[in-house]
Motif scaffolding. Structure first.
Motif, PDB file in Angstrom:
ATOM      1  N   PRO A 195      40.841  46.514  27.768  1.00  0.00           N
ATOM      2  CA  PRO A 195      41.976  45.643  28.091  1.00  0.00           C
ATOM      3  C   PRO A 195      42.848  46.298  29.161  1.00  0.00           C
ATOM      4  CG  PRO A 195      41.655  45.707  25.733  1.00  0.00           C
ATOM      5  CD  PRO A 195      40.711  46.740  26.312  1.00  0.00           C
ATOM      6  N   GLY A 196      43.257  45.488  30.145  1.00  0.00           N
ATOM      7  CA  GLY A 196      44.019  46.030  31.265  1.00  0.00           C
ATOM      8  C   GLY A 196      43.157  46.310  32.487  1.00  0.00           C
ATOM      9  N   ASP A 197      41.839  46.459  32.288  1.00  0.00           N
ATOM     10  CA  ASP A 197      40.936  46.637  33.446  1.00  0.00           C
ATOM     11  C   ASP A 197      41.057  45.455  34.398  1.00  0.00           C
ATOM     12  OD1 ASP A 197      39.837  48.999  32.522  1.00  0.00           O
ATOM     13  OD2 ASP A 197      37.816  48.193  32.166  1.00  0.00           O
ATOM     14  N   ASP A 198      40.991  45.727  35.696  1.00  0.00           N
ATOM     15  CA  ASP A 198      40.752  44.667  36.667  1.00  0.00           C
ATOM     16  C   ASP A 198      39.309  44.174  36.533  1.00  0.00           C
ATOM     17  OD1 ASP A 198      43.269  45.016  37.932  1.00  0.00           O
ATOM     18  OD2 ASP A 198      42.454  46.666  39.148  1.00  0.00           O
ATOM     19  N   ILE A 199      39.103  42.910  36.874  1.00  0.00           N
ATOM     20  CA  ILE A 199      37.747  42.366  36.977  1.00  0.00           C
ATOM     21  C   ILE A 199      37.460  42.142  38.462  1.00  0.00           C
ATOM     22  CG2 ILE A 199      36.213  40.436  36.420  1.00  0.00           C
ATOM     23  CD1 ILE A 199      37.979  39.965  33.924  1.00  0.00           C
ATOM     24  N   TRP A 200      36.329  42.621  38.920  1.00  0.00           N
ATOM     25  CA  TRP A 200      35.932  42.525  40.324  1.00  0.00           C
ATOM     26  C   TRP A 200      34.583  41.815  40.434  1.00  0.00           C
ATOM     27  CZ3 TRP A 200      38.680  45.323  44.272  1.00  0.00           C
ATOM     28  CH2 TRP A 200      39.667  46.213  43.807  1.00  0.00           C
ATOM     29  N   VAL A 201      34.380  41.171  41.578  1.00  0.00           N
ATOM     30  CA  VAL A 201      33.012  40.732  41.907  1.00  0.00           C
ATOM     31  C   VAL A 201      32.703  41.191  43.331  1.00  0.00           C
ATOM     32  CG1 VAL A 201      32.994  38.713  40.382  1.00  0.00           C
ATOM     33  CG2 VAL A 201      33.729  38.459  42.747  1.00  0.00           C
ATOM     34  N   SER A 202      31.415  41.447  43.568  1.00  0.00           N
ATOM     35  CA  SER A 202      30.993  41.805  44.922  1.00  0.00           C
ATOM     36  C   SER A 202      30.514  40.549  45.641  1.00  0.00           C
ATOM     37  CB  SER A 202      29.880  42.854  44.879  1.00  0.00           C
ATOM     38  OG  SER A 202      28.718  42.305  44.282  1.00  0.00           O
ATOM     39  N   GLY A 203      30.503  40.614  46.961  1.00  0.00           N
ATOM     40  CA  GLY A 203      29.910  39.549  47.778  1.00  0.00           C
ATOM     41  C   GLY A 203      30.632  38.226  47.643  1.00  0.00           C
ATOM     42  N   ARG A 204      29.876  37.139  47.843  1.00  0.00           N
ATOM     43  CA  ARG A 204      30.426  35.790  47.803  1.00  0.00           C
ATOM     44  C   ARG A 204      29.673  34.978  46.763  1.00  0.00           C
ATOM     45  NH1 ARG A 204      33.217  34.150  52.183  1.00  0.00           N
ATOM     46  NH2 ARG A 204      33.926  35.878  53.493  1.00  0.00           N
ATOM     47  N   LEU A 205      30.354  34.055  46.151  1.00  0.00           N
ATOM     48  CA  LEU A 205      29.770  33.269  45.061  1.00  0.00           C
ATOM     49  C   LEU A 205      29.389  31.865  45.520  1.00  0.00           C
ATOM     50  CD1 LEU A 205      32.366  34.180  42.256  1.00  0.00           C
ATOM     51  CD2 LEU A 205      30.188  35.322  42.782  1.00  0.00           C
ATOM     52  N   ARG A 210      41.023  37.066  31.787  1.00  0.00           N
ATOM     53  CA  ARG A 210      41.742  36.063  32.554  1.00  0.00           C
ATOM     54  C   ARG A 210      41.141  36.108  33.962  1.00  0.00           C
ATOM     55  NH1 ARG A 210      45.107  37.342  36.018  1.00  0.00           N
ATOM     56  NH2 ARG A 210      45.641  39.348  35.105  1.00  0.00           N
ATOM     57  N   ILE A 211      40.751  34.945  34.474  1.00  0.00           N
ATOM     58  CA  ILE A 211      40.181  34.850  35.826  1.00  0.00           C
ATOM     59  C   ILE A 211      41.139  34.042  36.692  1.00  0.00           C
ATOM     60  CG2 ILE A 211      38.302  33.831  37.203  1.00  0.00           C
ATOM     61  CD1 ILE A 211      37.336  36.247  35.771  1.00  0.00           C
ATOM     62  N   ASP A 212      41.474  34.556  37.873  1.00  0.00           N
ATOM     63  CA  ASP A 212      42.306  33.821  38.840  1.00  0.00           C
ATOM     64  C   ASP A 212      41.371  33.043  39.761  1.00  0.00           C
ATOM     65  OD1 ASP A 212      44.646  35.001  37.783  1.00  0.00           O
ATOM     66  OD2 ASP A 212      44.184  36.826  38.912  1.00  0.00           O
ATOM     67  N   TYR A 213      41.322  31.742  39.526  1.00  0.00           N
ATOM     68  CA  TYR A 213      40.343  30.908  40.238  1.00  0.00           C
ATOM     69  C   TYR A 213      40.483  31.030  41.751  1.00  0.00           C
ATOM     70  CZ  TYR A 213      37.688  26.770  41.577  1.00  0.00           C
ATOM     71  OH  TYR A 213      36.785  25.931  42.140  1.00  0.00           O
ATOM     72  N   ALA A 214      41.734  31.072  42.229  1.00  0.00           N
ATOM     73  CA  ALA A 214      41.958  31.105  43.685  1.00  0.00           C
ATOM     74  C   ALA A 214      41.486  32.419  44.309  1.00  0.00           C
ATOM     75  CB  ALA A 214      43.439  30.882  43.987  1.00  0.00           C
ATOM     76  N   ALA A 215      41.299  33.444  43.466  1.00  0.00           N
ATOM     77  CA  ALA A 215      40.878  34.744  44.000  1.00  0.00           C
ATOM     78  C   ALA A 215      39.365  34.859  44.125  1.00  0.00           C
ATOM     79  CB  ALA A 215      41.396  35.869  43.097  1.00  0.00           C
ATOM     80  N   LEU A 216      38.625  33.875  43.600  1.00  0.00           N
ATOM     81  CA  LEU A 216      37.161  33.976  43.623  1.00  0.00           C
ATOM     82  C   LEU A 216      36.664  33.839  45.060  1.00  0.00           C
ATOM     83  CD1 LEU A 216      36.206  31.833  40.491  1.00  0.00           C
ATOM     84  CD2 LEU A 216      36.253  34.337  40.698  1.00  0.00           C
ATOM     85  N   ARG A 235      39.044  41.385  43.779  1.00  0.00           N
ATOM     86  CA  ARG A 235      39.630  41.497  42.449  1.00  0.00           C
ATOM     87  C   ARG A 235      39.954  40.095  41.977  1.00  0.00           C
ATOM     88  NH1 ARG A 235      44.836  42.930  41.295  1.00  0.00           N
ATOM     89  NH2 ARG A 235      45.226  43.487  43.464  1.00  0.00           N
ATOM     90  N   VAL A 236      39.384  39.670  40.848  1.00  0.00           N
ATOM     91  CA  VAL A 236      39.443  38.256  40.466  1.00  0.00           C
ATOM     92  C   VAL A 236      40.088  38.019  39.110  1.00  0.00           C
ATOM     93  CG1 VAL A 236      37.405  37.760  41.872  1.00  0.00           C
ATOM     94  CG2 VAL A 236      37.136  38.223  39.413  1.00  0.00           C
ATOM     95  N   GLY A 237      40.553  39.059  38.432  1.00  0.00           N
ATOM     96  CA  GLY A 237      41.179  38.832  37.132  1.00  0.00           C
ATOM     97  C   GLY A 237      41.361  40.126  36.380  1.00  0.00           C
ATOM     98  N   ALA A 238      41.504  40.008  35.072  1.00  0.00           N
ATOM     99  CA  ALA A 238      41.779  41.181  34.243  1.00  0.00           C
ATOM    100  C   ALA A 238      41.185  41.001  32.854  1.00  0.00           C
ATOM    101  CB  ALA A 238      43.282  41.416  34.146  1.00  0.00           C
ATOM    102  N   ILE A 239      40.841  42.131  32.257  1.00  0.00           N
ATOM    103  CA  ILE A 239      40.375  42.135  30.866  1.00  0.00           C
ATOM    104  C   ILE A 239      41.601  42.069  29.946  1.00  0.00           C
ATOM    105  CG2 ILE A 239      39.188  43.511  29.095  1.00  0.00           C
ATOM    106  CD1 ILE A 239      37.269  42.407  31.145  1.00  0.00           C
ATOM    107  N   THR A 240      41.482  41.233  28.905  1.00  0.00           N
ATOM    108  CA  THR A 240      42.586  41.066  27.955  1.00  0.00           C
ATOM    109  C   THR A 240      42.142  41.496  26.556  1.00  0.00           C
ATOM    110  OG1 THR A 240      41.902  38.797  27.465  1.00  0.00           O
ATOM    111  CG2 THR A 240      43.500  39.092  29.244  1.00  0.00           C
ATOM    112  N   ALA A 241      43.117  41.796  25.735  1.00  0.00           N
ATOM    113  CA  ALA A 241      42.786  42.161  24.353  1.00  0.00           C
ATOM    114  C   ALA A 241      42.359  40.928  23.558  1.00  0.00           C
ATOM    115  CB  ALA A 241      43.973  42.852  23.691  1.00  0.00           C
ATOM    116  N   GLU A 242      42.936  39.741  23.919  1.00  0.00           N
ATOM    117  CA  GLU A 242      42.599  38.514  23.195  1.00  0.00           C
ATOM    118  C   GLU A 242      41.215  38.027  23.618  1.00  0.00           C
ATOM    119  OE1 GLU A 242      45.487  37.784  25.819  1.00  0.00           O
ATOM    120  OE2 GLU A 242      45.771  39.696  24.767  1.00  0.00           O
ATOM    121  N   ALA A 243      40.447  37.546  22.671  1.00  0.00           N
ATOM    122  CA  ALA A 243      39.096  37.056  22.965  1.00  0.00           C
ATOM    123  C   ALA A 243      39.149  35.809  23.845  1.00  0.00           C
ATOM    124  CB  ALA A 243      38.359  36.757  21.672  1.00  0.00           C
TER     125      ALA A 243
END
Lengths: 321, 321
Positions: free
Chosen positions: A149-159, A230-236, A288-296
């Motif tokens: 929890p608290g980690d950033d979520i990242w993706v590489s490249g383009r989706l 949590r994913i920030d859609y606009a950041a994808l 960077r597209v979101g973050a890991i949360t403690a809540e499922a």
């Protein structure tokens, strides 16, 4: 007279790297550097299910290895070698030569020589089974269960490009030759993020490669790590070739589109500079597209921070990884 | 809802051994003891080609792993683990449960846990792809290219029963239920010579497992070792269940019959006691059946020392191993 299938073996036999015993014995033999573990993965590709029977054989040879190398990348492992199993209804020299060319070219680029395997005739279906081996320091392996929890979520490249190409070819989207031309490479020639995965060892926590779609694959990390996201859609980071498509098509491609073979990974916020450097160093855009949360669960938010509805179906339907 | 294929995964998921990362990540991870190399092999089995569609699923699960473990045995390697790839036209719980039971029982006996793999639907054919890993000291590995002129040639176990069972089932031999009952176990439940292979490390020179028939498989050793062989036909250890069959049937079963999964190996004459001790120690009968020669080719001699004619076709037709 050597049989047809003995001849096939010749397309796939290459000199083994130094210190490796390759094709031609009961087993292949390879050394593993001291302190490293072996990372291994095996994916099956079946004609009519994972690829169109008329796909270019060179592209198919490439992709059969790429999807497996992508698993090594997602573990942070350095490739050692691979095995190829082919069950073939027919043995056409032109097809075999093209397949072998695509396979060996990618193998050479990643130092992942073909060191053994098996070829046989099948009654109907073309089935391709590749096994890859890599070496990884277990303390730096990018395991699915390591997100915090608290980690950033990242993706590489383009989706999204592979998904749009697939839907154009499958007739689910109206014919659009220009867009197909711009997206088809992503579907048929994915470039596995092997260098990025290795560069993220010791920096990132968890990683997975995007084969089934962002929400579903991220879900495997969350299940294994007992966390939410949590994913920030606009950041994808959507592929440029998707510009102008209707929002529901974009949303499905970005969140649910498979066959991407980019990495989705998590890292602590203090590692942001190191992540950006790893991306730059290996030629891989990272976002960077979101973050890991403690809540499922996974919450996708729009630019105003509101939960997005109408998410692609199936993303919360995953079973055991 | 987990999909049908997620449920399938549950038949094959078992706790990983200590120190091993098993099913559920991008890759499986396993350690390799210092000074050892990884031995790996992959065989494909295709329904209608390598087995009858109606074979008992438990026997098929056993055999799919057995033929791969046999390759580790022929290299003198100690099993570490395996991957299973299954392409299935249908997913029947009773079939899957039986297959998994046969597979896991053999895996447990040999310390070769299933640590990963892939399951997918295929349009028509059932294709099974197993990859095994073992550890071997490279200085003691039983390579095909290590036979020396003057070496004795040995085989383990008994020859011919699998071939006779296959020909009875295939209708090439007249129906004989009693003989089928006595030979079928050899065809469907081969017991790989893993312990014998390890015991022969440092004693034997070259080894191969008998999958295609004695003459053809020995031929692979001879090609790799640039040597020839003399076989004493009367010394070949035939299965008791072959008693009373006509001589041409016996000859074909002994010299050309495949699916044996016994070891054929070579060792210097001064190692005879050590070979016999290795066999006794691992419960494997071993028989000395000939010698490696400097001249190329295979000569089979009868009890009077005369060259045998009418050898099973195909034995000199092998292409690249």
């Amino acid at each position: 007279m050597p049989s047809e299938f003995d001849l096939i073996a010749q397309y796939f036999t290459r000199p083994a790297p130094d210190g490796v015993l390759g094709v031609g014995d009961d087993c292949a033999l390879f050394p593993v550097p001291a302190g490293m573990q072996v990372a291994t993965s095996k994916d099956l590709l079946v004609s009519g299910r994972h690829f169109y029977p008329d796909v270019a054989p060179r592209a198919l040879g490439h992709k059969a290895l790429a999807v497996n190398l992508s698993d090594l990348g997602a573990m942070g492992a350095r490739p050692i070698g691979c095995l190829l199993g082919l069950a073939l209804p027919t043995a056409e020299p032109a097809w075999l030569a093209g397949f072998a060319e695509g396979f060996h070219a990618l193998a050479a680029r990643h130092g992942c020589a073909l060191i053994g395997g098996d070829t046989t005739r099948s009654p109907h279906d073309l089935v391709i089974s590749v096994t890859v081996f890599g070496a990884v320091d277990p303390a730096r392996a990018l395991r699915r269960d390591a997100a915090k929890p608290g980690d950033d979520i990242w993706v590489s490249g383009r989706l999204g490009a592979a998904d749009v190409a697939y839907r154009l070819l499958d007739g689910q989207l109206p014919a659009d030759p220009a867009r197909l031309a711009a997206t088809r490479g992503a579907l048929e020639w994915p470039e596995p993020r092997v260098a990025l995965g290795q560069a993220l060892g010791g920096i990132a926590h968890a990683a997975i490669d995007l084969s089934d779609g962002l929400l579903q694959d991220l879900g495997h990390i969350l299940t294994a790590s007992k966390a939410g996201a949590r994913i920030d859609y606009a950041a994808l980071p959507l592929a440029d070739a998707l510009a102008g498509l209707p929002e529901p098509v974009l949303r499905r491609a970005a969140l649910g589109g498979g066959d991407v073979y980019e990495l989705c990974f998590t890292a602590p916020p203090e590692a942001r500079d190191a992540v950006l450097a790893a991306g730059a160093h290996t030629g891989a855009p990272v976002a960077r597209v979101g973050a890991i949360t403690a809540e499922a669960g996974i919450q996708v938010r729009d630019a105003q921070g509101r939960p997005l509805a109408d998410l692609p179906g199936g993303f919360d339907h995953f079973g055991p990884a």
